[in-house]
Write a protein that holds these residues in place. Structure first.
Motif, short mmCIF file in Angstrom:
data_model
loop_
_atom_site.label_atom_id
_atom_site.label_comp_id
_atom_site.label_asym_id
_atom_site.label_seq_id
_atom_site.Cartn_x
_atom_site.Cartn_y
_atom_site.Cartn_z
N GLN A 182 -5.87 2.73 0.58
CA GLN A 182 -5.22 4.27 0.16
C GLN A 182 -4.24 4.15 -0.71
N LEU A 183 -3.65 3.11 -0.99
CA LEU A 183 -2.69 2.83 -1.69
C LEU A 183 -3.12 2.85 -3.23
N ASP A 184 -4.23 1.88 -3.42
CA ASP A 184 -5.08 1.81 -4.71
C ASP A 184 -5.30 3.31 -5.16
N GLU A 185 -5.97 4.25 -4.27
CA GLU A 185 -6.41 5.42 -4.51
C GLU A 185 -5.16 6.20 -5.04
N LEU A 217 3.04 -0.49 5.23
CA LEU A 217 2.55 -1.85 4.87
C LEU A 217 3.52 -2.95 5.09
N GLY A 218 4.83 -2.63 4.51
CA GLY A 218 5.93 -3.60 4.89
C GLY A 218 6.07 -4.12 6.22
N LYS A 244 -3.91 -3.17 7.66
CA LYS A 244 -3.35 -3.60 6.26
C LYS A 244 -4.42 -3.33 5.13
N GLU A 245 -5.62 -3.92 5.45
CA GLU A 245 -6.57 -3.62 4.39
C GLU A 245 -6.96 -2.13 4.28
N ALA A 246 -7.00 -1.36 5.05
CA ALA A 246 -7.31 0.08 5.20
C ALA A 246 -5.94 0.82 4.30
N LEU A 247 -4.78 0.54 4.71
CA LEU A 247 -3.73 1.03 3.90
C LEU A 247 -3.51 0.49 2.57
N ARG A 251 3.74 10.22 -0.31
CA ARG A 251 2.59 9.43 0.62
C ARG A 251 2.83 7.82 0.15
N ARG A 252 3.00 7.70 -1.04
CA ARG A 252 3.16 6.30 -1.45
C ARG A 252 4.35 5.60 -0.74
#
Length: 652
Positions: free
Chosen positions: A527-530, A570-571, A521-524, A562-563
């Motif tokens: 990625q989402l922030d970037e 994530l969900g 979850k933290e890794a995703l 990708r988002r």
């Protein structure tokens, strides 16, 4: 491999193909005539026919011993070459594999009815017989009153049958003389013929056959030889005209084995790139319950023979043999097939087929034995050396030590000496693990881990308890997780720098799963922030410039897709994290961590979600969770169940 759906499709195609076949059985005096008759009946051109010969024909003499050709003719809507059928384009190939260049021939036969002429057609590039040849042949036999027109017709047709074309002055005293000689214990019959003199009659196939029957030769008569003798008689030589059939003794019953009966054979496995893994010797032949191991092929009945005089020669029937039934096998309903009663190793011992539930290694597991995979229990009297693996559907018991190796059992694992994993050894059991010590290894058990001499710098996970009891039963370094209890003589070390973590009160596998989910979850989220940062940048540029270059526009679309994928992942992960947390919170396990002698500072105690770092030394204590706080209480000994080994004996 053809699956069931493909098999259905193939069978359906074959059924439709067979339904499209038209077939009829026909006869003819020659093969060509029979094929032509078939074409007429099926109303199909000869070139679109296929046929198989049911019975070869024989050209008779004077209508005797004549046998028609019998064939089965096929016509297909779309012609496919069937392996069992013969194409009409290869008629000549059937009669002779090689087409010979042969001239037409003339034969003269003198019989009581008159003089007969036969003319055969040429083959290949051979020349046709001429009328002159026929007349010369007739003249050489002193034939009179020749019907020249009939001779000319016979030569022209070249039908290969005898036609009466004249007469001759008969002298019965000069007829050919025949004798028969029965030899080789009545298995062969020969004729010896003296040629006819002037005015004497030749021998016909029917005459020879009748003579043989009158002299007791009634079986195995070679009709083709008699027919050939009519055209090309062989005089003053023994000619084999009949041959008996030898009796054929029946084959003895025998066993077809579905496994390798030579236990000394090594079957090396070739890996990717053609490299041979010498640890994979495949010595053990695993079988599963219900697997066919062998089948008896029944003895055959003997086939009686017969002499040329018709005597029956008896044959011996094949000998039967008993089924080689050993331990843990049974006979199937067909009374021929041997079936395994259980999972294990199939061996042929003392001529009997056995399924052994225990595989014993006399000595070490090394290059001599290779890696071991067994569908039962494995007993190793020596050590398991570095780099080797032992996998069993039952238990694994090692009398020596286990090095940097892999052990995986669905049942228990018992190591009499200890486990020295050297940082990467992996020991996994579906039930419990017993060992003298565990050092620098990864150990996982579906029930308990019980050690007598200590656990050092290892990762140990047990579904129920981790028990370390004995004179040197210390837990020093490493990470230990158990649902119900961790119990040792000493926890930690007075020497700093060695981290010892003990966790209880939750399902270790579920906790590990939760940790992995949180990490994912933290890794995703990172990625989402970037992605969102890049999206905002591109969108702002597009607003300012009204448009983007083609490659940037494509990148914008890709980032948007990708988002969406990451948001979906994530969900799903958040939902799974919530479910796992609810499961862990619902566990009723009280959880306790105990030390019979000492707990040194620096040990980390985790009970459910509450963590405490030990800052001072404790003696004979048990850590429990009360009111969401970790409390130190009087030492509690482990349950009696944990003191009993796999065979019921006390472990310490």
């Amino acid at each position: 491999m053809v699956d069931f759906v493909q098999l259905q499709k193939i069978m359906k195609e074959r059924l439709e193909r067979d339904r499209a076949i038209q077939t009829v059985e026909v006869e003819g005096t020659t093969l060509e005539e029979a094929v032509a008759n078939g074409a007429t009946l099926l109303n199909v051109p000869v070139k679109k026919l296929e046929y198989e010969i049911l019975e070869r024909g024989i050209k008779g003499f004077f209508g005797t011993l004549q046998k028609p050709w019998k064939i089965r003719v096929y016509a297909r809507a779309t012609l496919e070459k069937a392996p069992e059928l013969v194409s009409t384009e290869s008629i000549l190939d059937i009669q002779s594999p090689v087409i010979e260049d042969r001239n037409g021939e003339v034969f003269v036969h003198l019989a009581a009815e008159g003089a007969f002429l036969k003319v055969t057609a040429p083959s290949g590039k051979g020349r046709r017989a001429t009328v002159k040849q026929a007349m010369d042949a007739l003249a050489s036999r002193a034939v009179r009153e020749i019907d020249e027109a009939l001779v000319e017709k016979t030569v022209k047709e070249a039908a290969g049958v005898y036609v009466k074309v004249g007469t001759f002055i008969q002298n019965p005293a000069n007829d050919a003389i025949i004798t028969v000689n029965i030899t080789d214990q009545e298995m062969k019959a020969y004729i010896y013929v003296n040629p006819p003199g002037p005015g004497g009659c030749d021998l016909s196939a029917e005459t020879i056959a009748s003579f043989l029957r009158n002299n007791r030769v009634v079986y195995g008569i070679k009709e083709e030889v008699l027919q050939e003798f009519t055209d090309r008689p062989i005089y003053k030589e023994m000619v084999l005209v009949a041959e008996g059939t030898k009796p054929q003794n029946g084959r003895d019953a025998y066993i077809q084995y579905n496994f390798e009966t030579d236990q000394t054979k090594v079957r090396l496995k070739e890996g990717p790139g053609g490299r041979v893994d010498f640890k994979e010797l495949n010595i053990i032949q695993n079988v599963v319950e219900g697997q066919p191991l062998a089948k008896k092929v029944p003895a055959e009945r003997g086939v009686p023979g017969k002499t040329v005089t018709g005597k029956i020669l008896p044959a011996k029937n094949g000998k039967d043999i008993p089924l080689p039934l050993g331990k843990n096998v049974h006979v199937a309903e067909d009374q021929l097939t041997i079936i395994a009663d259980m999972n294990g190793q199939v061996v042929l011992s003392g001529g009997k087929i056995n399924v052994e539930p225990i595989y014993t290694v006399q000595g070490d597991v090394n290059l001599k034995t290779g890696n071991i995979i067994f569908l039962g229990t494995v007993l190793i009297t020596g050590n398991v050396e570095d780099g080797f693996s032992v996998k069993a559907a039952g238990n694994i018991e090692v009398h020596g030590t286990v090095g940097k190796a892999e052990l995986d059992a669905e049942g228990d694992i018992i190591v009499h000496q200890g486990i020295a994993g050297k940082g990467s050894g992996l020991i996994r059991a579906g039930r419990s693990i017993w060992s003298r010590f565990i050092e620098n290894a990864i150990v996982e058990a579906g029930n308990m881990v019980v050690v007598s001499d200590g656990i050092i710098n290892s990762k140990v996970v047990a579904e129920k308890r981790i028990i370390c009891q004995g004179k040197r039963a210390n837990i020093v370094g490493g990470h230990l997780r158990a649902t119900e209890e961790i119990n040792a003589k000493v926890l930690g070390s007075p020497v700093s720098g060695t981290e010892t973590i003990c966790e209880v009160g939750f399902d270790p596998k579920a906790k590990e799963k939760l940790d992995n989910l949180v990490a994912r979850k933290e890794a995703l989220e990172k990625q989402l922030d970037e992605i969102e940062l890049n999206l905002r940048t591109l969108i702002n540029i597009k607003k300012q410039r009204k448009s983007l270059p083609e490659d940037k526009e494509a990148y914008l679309q890709e980032l948007g897709e990708r988002r969406q994928f990451i948001l979906k992942d994530l969900g799903d992960i958040k939902e799974e994290i919530t479910t796992t947390q609810q499961y862990l919170q619902a566990l009723q396990s009280r959880g306790r961590i105990s030390a019979a002698s000492k707990v040194f500072p620096g040990v980390k105690i985790i009970i459910r979600d509450v963590r405490e770092d030990v800052k001072s030394e404790y003696r004979a204590v048990t850590f429990v969770l009360e009111n969401n706080l970790i409390r130190v209480t009087k030492y509690e000994e482990p349950d009696e169940e944990t003191k009993r080994g796999p065979d019921g004996y006390t472990t310490y």
